[in-house]
Design a protein around this motif. Sequence first.
Motif, PDB file in Angstrom:
ATOM      1  N   ASP A  87       0.812  -1.214   0.000  1.00 43.77           N
ATOM      2  CA  ASP A  87       0.000   0.000   0.000  1.00 43.77           C
ATOM      3  C   ASP A  87       0.844   1.263   0.000  1.00 43.77           C
ATOM      4  O   ASP A  87       0.361   2.337   0.317  1.00 43.77           O
ATOM      5  N   GLU A  91      -3.701   1.950  -3.166  1.00 46.11           N
ATOM      6  CA  GLU A  91      -3.223   1.328  -4.400  1.00 46.11           C
ATOM      7  C   GLU A  91      -4.295   0.458  -5.041  1.00 46.11           C
ATOM      8  O   GLU A  91      -4.548   0.543  -6.241  1.00 46.11           O
ATOM      9  N   SER A  92      -4.977  -0.355  -4.246  1.00 52.15           N
ATOM     10  CA  SER A  92      -6.034  -1.206  -4.812  1.00 52.15           C
ATOM     11  C   SER A  92      -7.228  -0.367  -5.255  1.00 52.15           C
ATOM     12  O   SER A  92      -7.856  -0.661  -6.271  1.00 52.15           O
ATOM     13  N   GLN A 148      -6.579   1.284  -8.684  1.00 57.33           N
ATOM     14  CA  GLN A 148      -6.729   0.391  -9.833  1.00 57.33           C
ATOM     15  C   GLN A 148      -8.170   0.325 -10.341  1.00 57.33           C
ATOM     16  O   GLN A 148      -8.393  -0.070 -11.485  1.00 57.33           O
TER      17      GLN A 148
END
Length: 134
Positions: free
Chosen positions: A38, A59-60, A63
């Motif tokens: 992260d 970060e996730s 996306q």
Amino acid sequence: MRIFVIIFLFMILGVASCSTSKTVNNQSSQSDTQINGDTIRIANDSLEYEVIVFEPGFESWLQTQKPRGYYSKSYLEQRNQYNVIIYNSRVYSRPRLYPQEIDYQPHIDYGYEVNYMLYHYFLFFEQKYNQKLR
């Protein structure tokens, strides 16, 4: 943990404020982006900046957002200028959520990648902490 959320913004602004007299040409410059869990690091030696995001889940979440190139650089710069003003106006009234001011200077060309990440950080911040910057 909220302090770390804002650290990446200060990294941009701290380095950028040290080189405000430096002229930046309009040629695109290379960015080095690294992702570890992260933590996201963006570095560009030619503009002398480094951005580090320590926010769990960023970060996730990033996306799932619109890809790079979807927004124009000028759109991202306009949104970031506006969001920084609102964010900074809340620093003194809500110091636990907004621990420090962001020194985003509109006359500095931070490049597309920094503006993209800052714009999306503000969106993430709004969603995660139920804040509206608009």
